[in-house]
Design a protein around this motif. Structure first.
Motif, mmCIF file in Angstrom:
data_model
loop_
_atom_site.group_PDB
_atom_site.id
_atom_site.type_symbol
_atom_site.label_atom_id
_atom_site.label_comp_id
_atom_site.label_asym_id
_atom_site.label_seq_id
_atom_site.Cartn_x
_atom_site.Cartn_y
_atom_site.Cartn_z
ATOM 1 N N ALA A 54 0.830 -1.205 0.000
ATOM 2 C CA ALA A 54 0.000 0.000 0.000
ATOM 3 C C ALA A 54 0.860 1.249 0.000
ATOM 4 N N ASP A 55 1.894 1.272 0.820
ATOM 5 C CA ASP A 55 2.789 2.434 0.839
ATOM 6 C C ASP A 55 3.494 2.617 -0.499
ATOM 7 N N VAL A 56 3.955 1.520 -1.076
ATOM 8 C CA VAL A 56 4.612 1.597 -2.386
ATOM 9 C C VAL A 56 3.616 2.104 -3.430
ATOM 10 N N ALA A 57 2.420 1.551 -3.427
ATOM 11 C CA ALA A 57 1.413 1.932 -4.426
ATOM 12 C C ALA A 57 0.973 3.381 -4.279
ATOM 13 N N ASP A 58 0.801 3.833 -3.033
ATOM 14 C CA ASP A 58 0.345 5.205 -2.801
ATOM 15 C C ASP A 58 1.423 6.249 -3.060
ATOM 16 N N HIS A 59 2.671 5.911 -2.793
ATOM 17 C CA HIS A 59 3.721 6.933 -2.826
ATOM 18 C C HIS A 59 4.738 6.779 -3.950
ATOM 19 N N TRP A 60 4.781 5.628 -4.599
ATOM 20 C CA TRP A 60 5.721 5.423 -5.704
ATOM 21 C C TRP A 60 5.015 5.097 -7.019
ATOM 22 N N VAL A 61 3.982 4.276 -6.956
ATOM 23 C CA VAL A 61 3.313 3.830 -8.182
ATOM 24 C C VAL A 61 2.287 4.858 -8.670
ATOM 25 N N GLN A 62 1.556 5.456 -7.750
ATOM 26 C CA GLN A 62 0.538 6.432 -8.129
ATOM 27 C C GLN A 62 1.159 7.595 -8.901
ATOM 28 N N SER A 63 0.528 7.944 -10.010
ATOM 29 C CA SER A 63 1.043 9.065 -10.800
ATOM 30 C C SER A 63 0.679 10.396 -10.137
ATOM 31 N N ASP A 64 1.425 11.420 -10.501
ATOM 32 C CA ASP A 64 1.128 12.755 -9.994
ATOM 33 C C ASP A 64 -0.273 13.186 -10.422
ATOM 34 N N HIS A 65 -0.626 12.875 -11.667
ATOM 35 C CA HIS A 65 -1.964 13.219 -12.163
ATOM 36 C C HIS A 65 -3.044 12.559 -11.304
ATOM 37 N N GLN A 66 -2.881 11.274 -11.012
ATOM 38 C CA GLN A 66 -3.864 10.570 -10.188
ATOM 39 C C GLN A 66 -3.967 11.226 -8.812
ATOM 40 N N ALA A 67 -2.827 11.521 -8.203
ATOM 41 C CA ALA A 67 -2.818 12.112 -6.864
ATOM 42 C C ALA A 67 -3.517 13.468 -6.847
ATOM 43 N N ARG A 68 -3.301 14.265 -7.889
ATOM 44 C CA ARG A 68 -3.896 15.606 -7.934
ATOM 45 C C ARG A 68 -5.362 15.598 -8.338
ATOM 46 N N THR A 69 -5.796 14.580 -9.072
ATOM 47 C CA THR A 69 -7.117 14.604 -9.700
ATOM 48 C C THR A 69 -8.140 13.715 -9.009
ATOM 49 N N LYS A 70 -7.740 12.661 -8.329
ATOM 50 C CA LYS A 70 -8.662 11.639 -7.821
ATOM 51 C C LYS A 70 -9.734 12.164 -6.869
ATOM 52 N N GLY A 71 -9.503 13.289 -6.224
ATOM 53 C CA GLY A 71 -10.481 13.841 -5.296
ATOM 54 C C GLY A 71 -11.347 14.936 -5.885
ATOM 55 N N GLN A 72 -11.276 15.157 -7.196
ATOM 56 C CA GLN A 72 -12.051 16.239 -7.810
ATOM 57 C C GLN A 72 -13.550 15.938 -7.819
ATOM 58 N N HIS A 73 -14.332 17.013 -7.624
ATOM 59 C CA HIS A 73 -15.790 16.938 -7.644
ATOM 60 C C HIS A 73 -16.330 18.175 -8.353
ATOM 61 N N ASP A 74 -17.403 17.995 -9.096
ATOM 62 C CA ASP A 74 -18.003 19.082 -9.880
ATOM 63 C C ASP A 74 -18.339 20.316 -9.047
ATOM 64 N N HIS A 75 -18.695 20.136 -7.771
ATOM 65 C CA HIS A 75 -19.108 21.289 -6.968
ATOM 66 C C HIS A 75 -17.934 22.194 -6.572
ATOM 67 N N ASN A 76 -16.706 21.803 -6.890
ATOM 68 C CA ASN A 76 -15.532 22.660 -6.654
ATOM 69 C C ASN A 76 -15.156 23.339 -7.971
ATOM 70 N N ASP A 77 -14.923 24.636 -7.934
ATOM 71 C CA ASP A 77 -14.587 25.395 -9.140
ATOM 72 C C ASP A 77 -13.404 24.779 -9.875
ATOM 73 N N GLY A 78 -13.568 24.616 -11.182
ATOM 74 C CA GLY A 78 -12.497 24.128 -12.032
ATOM 75 C C GLY A 78 -12.223 22.640 -11.919
ATOM 76 N N GLN A 79 -13.100 21.907 -11.238
ATOM 77 C CA GLN A 79 -12.892 20.472 -11.072
ATOM 78 C C GLN A 79 -13.961 19.677 -11.799
ATOM 79 N N SER A 80 -13.673 18.402 -12.014
ATOM 80 C CA SER A 80 -14.585 17.512 -12.720
ATOM 81 C C SER A 80 -14.726 16.198 -11.951
ATOM 82 N N SER A 81 -15.965 15.863 -11.603
ATOM 83 C CA SER A 81 -16.217 14.579 -10.937
ATOM 84 C C SER A 81 -15.830 13.415 -11.837
ATOM 85 N N THR A 82 -16.091 13.564 -13.137
ATOM 86 C CA THR A 82 -15.745 12.496 -14.079
ATOM 87 C C THR A 82 -14.240 12.263 -14.084
#
Length: 152
Positions: A23-51
């Motif tokens: 889990a530590d390896v997957a969360d901190h080494w395998v996960q891409s920067d894009h995934q880390a920055r985007t995975k929590g996006q929701h439409d109700h936040n400006d400039g974000q997309s739930s999709t």
């Protein structure tokens, strides 16, 4: 007097160690920067997309689960553990589903709010990040449950 450990307890201990390390390896080494920055996006936040958030989170959880599966497979072979496929699949499924829920961020924030932890969740000072600490605690709890399932 020698101490004996039953086989299930040994499988649990090994499965937990393997799942946690993966889990530590997957969360901190395998996960891409894009995934880390985007995975929590929701439409109700400006400039974000739930999709976009759902897609990034799903991609992260896929690599996270694959990393945990590889660790369990390799570790169980090296240690001579006899893990059964059904419990392994069920444990990995629990880890994956709960990881997705936590990493979408809103469900974990709502849980913190409902349990009186909203101030800690929002803490980002004094070298602490409450949301991250609660996220990791959530993952640890469900990795423990997954290891209990895997060890059956």
């Amino acid at each position: 007097m020698p101490v004996t450990v039953n086989a299930r307890a040994a499988r649990f201990a090994a499965a937990y160690a393997l799942l946690r390390a993966a889990a530590d390896v997957a969360d901190h080494w395998v996960q891409s920067d894009h995934q880390a920055r985007t995975k929590g996006q929701h439409d109700h936040n400006d400039g974000q997309s739930s999709t976009a958030g759902r897609a990034a989170c799903a991609a992260h959880v896929a690599t996270y689960t694959a990393t945990q599966a590889a660790a369990l497979l390799a570790g169980s072979r090296l240690l001579g553990l006899r893990l059964r496929p059904g419990p392994v699949a069920a444990g990995l499924a629990l880890s994956a589903v709960t990881h997705y829920i936590a990493d979408r961020r809103e469900p974990l924030r709502r849980l913190a709010d409902a349990t009186g932890g909203s101030a800690f969740y929002r803490l980002a000072d004094h070298g602490m990040n409450g949301a991250y600490a609660l996220d990791q605690a959530f993952h640890h709890a469900f990795e423990t449950a997954a290891a209990l399932i895997v060890s059956a």
